[in-house]
Design an enzyme around this catalytic site. Structure first.
Site, PDB file in Angstrom:
ATOM      1  N   GLU A   1       0.878  -1.507   0.088  1.00 35.76           N
ATOM      2  CA  GLU A   1       0.102   0.054   0.026  1.00 35.76           C
ATOM      3  C   GLU A   1       0.663   1.303   0.036  1.00 35.76           C
ATOM      4  OE1 GLU A   1      -3.066   0.097   2.894  1.00 35.76           O
ATOM      5  OE2 GLU A   1      -4.599  -0.750   1.849  1.00 35.76           O
TER       6      GLU A   1
ATOM      7  N   HIS B   1       9.449 -26.438   0.779  1.00 33.91           N
ATOM      8  CA  HIS B   1       8.737 -27.378  -0.058  1.00 33.91           C
ATOM      9  C   HIS B   1       7.585 -27.007  -1.006  1.00 33.91           C
ATOM     10  CE1 HIS B   1      10.711 -30.285   2.482  1.00 33.91           C
ATOM     11  NE2 HIS B   1      10.749 -29.181   3.567  1.00 33.91           N
TER      12      HIS B   1
ATOM     13  N   LYS C   1     -13.804   0.215  -3.729  1.00 32.27           N
ATOM     14  CA  LYS C   1     -14.814   0.326  -2.559  1.00 32.27           C
ATOM     15  C   LYS C   1     -15.990   1.308  -3.122  1.00 32.27           C
ATOM     16  CE  LYS C   1     -11.893   1.239   1.395  1.00 32.27           C
ATOM     17  NZ  LYS C   1     -11.564   2.345   2.637  1.00 32.27           N
TER      18      LYS C   1
HETATM   19  O1  PA5 Z   1      -3.087   1.572   5.971  1.00 29.64           O
HETATM   20  C1  PA5 Z   1      -4.408   1.805   5.868  1.00 29.64           C
HETATM   21  O2  PA5 Z   1      -4.732   3.223   6.025  1.00 29.64           O
HETATM   22  C2  PA5 Z   1      -5.419   0.841   5.504  1.00 29.64           C
HETATM   23  O3  PA5 Z   1      -5.046  -0.434   5.623  1.00 29.64           O
HETATM   24  C3  PA5 Z   1      -6.360   0.928   6.402  1.00 29.64           C
HETATM   25  O4  PA5 Z   1      -6.281   0.692   8.012  1.00 29.64           O
HETATM   26  C4  PA5 Z   1      -7.567   0.022   6.403  1.00 29.64           C
HETATM   27  O5  PA5 Z   1      -8.011   0.406   5.019  1.00 29.64           O
HETATM   28  C5  PA5 Z   1      -8.840   0.094   7.405  1.00 29.64           C
HETATM   29  O6  PA5 Z   1      -9.304   1.335   7.388  1.00 29.64           O
HETATM   30  P1  PA5 Z   1     -10.168   2.118   8.867  1.00 29.64           P
HETATM   31  O7  PA5 Z   1      -9.007   2.031   9.893  1.00 29.64           O
HETATM   32  O8  PA5 Z   1     -10.512   3.381   8.327  1.00 29.64           O
HETATM   33  O9  PA5 Z   1     -11.283   1.089   9.109  1.00 29.64           O
END
Ligand code: PA5
Length: 453
Positions: A290, A319, A431
């Site tokens: 990310e 393996h 989303k």
């Molecule tokens: O790193 C990030 O920002 C994301 O992985 C969020 O943690 C994830 O999408 C969850 O979002 P939220 O904490 O708003 O529910």
């Protein structure tokens, strides 16, 4: 070998060992010059919300609050269910597995068992969860910075209803704790219902492992969160250093960067030889993917960059994946993690059989170390770049170092690639389609778009 308490051994990453697939000293020298200016720039931005994760190791106020709350909760409840996804889930999950293992049951009456929910909308694990926990003895900890994440919110609403059915509307309030951003829907709900709120720290989810929502569950499980933070502080100090020799975090990032940009090694494999660091691999995967997978660089130029992270596990994947790593394309760098001084004297019992005599009386841990060495050497012999992070022990202190090491290495990678490691615009499109299909107000155009396909 360089580094602080945890050590990064990069010998098999070098051209001396893996020829044209390894780094050359000359390449490193030119990048070393960038460290001072990168550190200067990070220092200038130190009060930005994004970089607030660097203050977490020093946040005494939260530490005190977490320790006090965990003492209270441990007296009152047996279980803590953490409800969250992505950065609101993977950190605590990884620390818990590392310290408690996969088969953690109530180890003493003062510790709580941790369960994790909300990382899927598949109802199967929820059904299973309700079979093993007594809701009367359970605290539910909901974590969502945005306070609107589908998986988290649907799971929360489901567990809330079950809790009310079990303990009643009045009492259920005490058994729900919320961490969310100001002004989120979840924060409104918390106010309306009277749930205790522990605010989300200003930064983002995947850099939040050492914030309240990583620490509270781990403290409730009876582990020493102060030591976690103490470990992170060691790496924070190392990260402030401007010499490549002293800053092993930057050194690690530089080697990944060179592999990616100079040698098309666009896959970064993490392969712990600690069974209980399997979940750590998944935490790393999110952080790296990310943070670094981006269309645009910081100058708004389309670059479609990113190094694909893979979570492997040794020796299990010897393996499975190692065939590919040893003989497939030269597109990977592997980072092993192994613990040097674990204490465990479990041995393979003697058994008279010519083919199995070689195992007689070997300690399991010695076999594990030998397997790591054999794999690292065989990769090197096949000209596959690989390095190893050595943890002196698998405990809170060195875990704090390990998590923080990877957080800072990711930030450095972002600086070298010139991308913003703190946003995730690529997550949004799917989303929006999902919200449209689920009938969320304001998302009608996405519904129309997707139903035409
Ligand atoms: O790193 C990030 O920002 C994301 O992985 C969020 O943690 C994830 O999408 C969850 O979002 P939220 O904490 O708003 O529910």
């Amino acid at each position: 070998m360089i580094g602080g308490k945890i050590k990064y051994d990069h010998e098999f990453m070098s051209a001396k060992r893996v020829g044209k697939y390894g780094y050359k000293d000359s390449e490193i020298k030119s990048l070393a010059k960038k460290l001072r200016s990168i550190n200067k720039e990070l220092k200038e931005k130190k009060d930005s919300p994004e970089l607030s994760f660097r203050k977490l190791p020093f946040d005494k106020k939260t530490l005190k609050q977490v320790v006090n709350l965990s003492r209270k909760f441990r007296r009152l409840y047996d279980n803590l269910v953490v409800v969250g996804i992505g950065g609101s889930d993977l950190g605590a999950r990884a620390i818990y597995q590392a310290l408690a293992g996969d088969y953690a049951t109530q180890m003493s009456s003062r510790q709580m068992n941790l369960y994790f929910a909300g990382n899927t909308t598949d109802p199967a694990p929820l059904v299973d969860l309700l079979k093993v926990i007594n809701l009367k003895k359970t605290l539910i900890y909901v974590i969502s910075k945005s306070g609107s994440t589908t998986e988290t919110m649907s799971t929360f609403l489901f567990l809330r209803k079950k809790l009310i059915q079990k303990v009643g509307k009045k009492k259920h309030k005490d058994q729900i704790i919320i961490t969310t951003g100001h002004d989120s829907i979840l924060s409104e709900i918390a106010q309306k219902e009277g749930y205790q709120v522990l605010p989300h720290y200003p930064g983002g989810g995947r850099y939040s492992v050492l914030s309240v929502h990583g620490l509270l569950p781990i403290a409730c499980a009876g582990f020493d969160v102060e030591r976690l933070l103490a470990g992170a502080k060691v790496i924070e100090r190392i990260s402030k250093k401007n010499s490549l020799k002293a800053n092993s975090v930057f050194f690690f990032a530089v080697l990944q960067y060179l592999a990616f940009t100079k040698r098309k090694q666009n896959i970064s494999v993490i392969m712990p030889y600690n069974y209980n660091l399997n979940e750590f691999g998944f935490w790393f995967r999110q952080l790296w993917a990310e943070s670094l997978g981006k269309i645009y660089n910081n100058k708004n130029k389309k670059i479609h960059t990113g190094m694909t992270p893979i979570a492997s596990l040794g020796p299990t994947d010897q393996h499975s994946q190692i065939q590919l790593y040893n003989e497939g394309p030269f597109d990977k760098v592997v980072t092993f993690i192994i613990t040097e001084n674990q204490k465990n004297n479990l041995k393979v019992p003697k058994y008279k059989n010519d083919d199995l005599n070689y195992l007689n009386n070997h300690k399991f841990l010695d076999i594990l170390k030998i397997e790591h060495k054999a794999t690292a050497v065989s990769l090197m012999k096949n000209k596959r770049a690989n390095g190893t992070i050595y943890l002196p022990k698998l405990n809170e202190y060195y875990l704090g170092q390990l998590f923080y090491f990877y957080e800072m290495a990711t930030v450095y990678m972002g600086e070298l690639l010139n991308v913003n490691v703190f946003d995730q615009p690529g997550v949004e499109q799917s989303k929006n389609f999902m919200y449209g299909l689920l009938g969320r107000e304001g998302y009608e155009k996405y519904k129309n778009e997707i139903t035409k396909i």
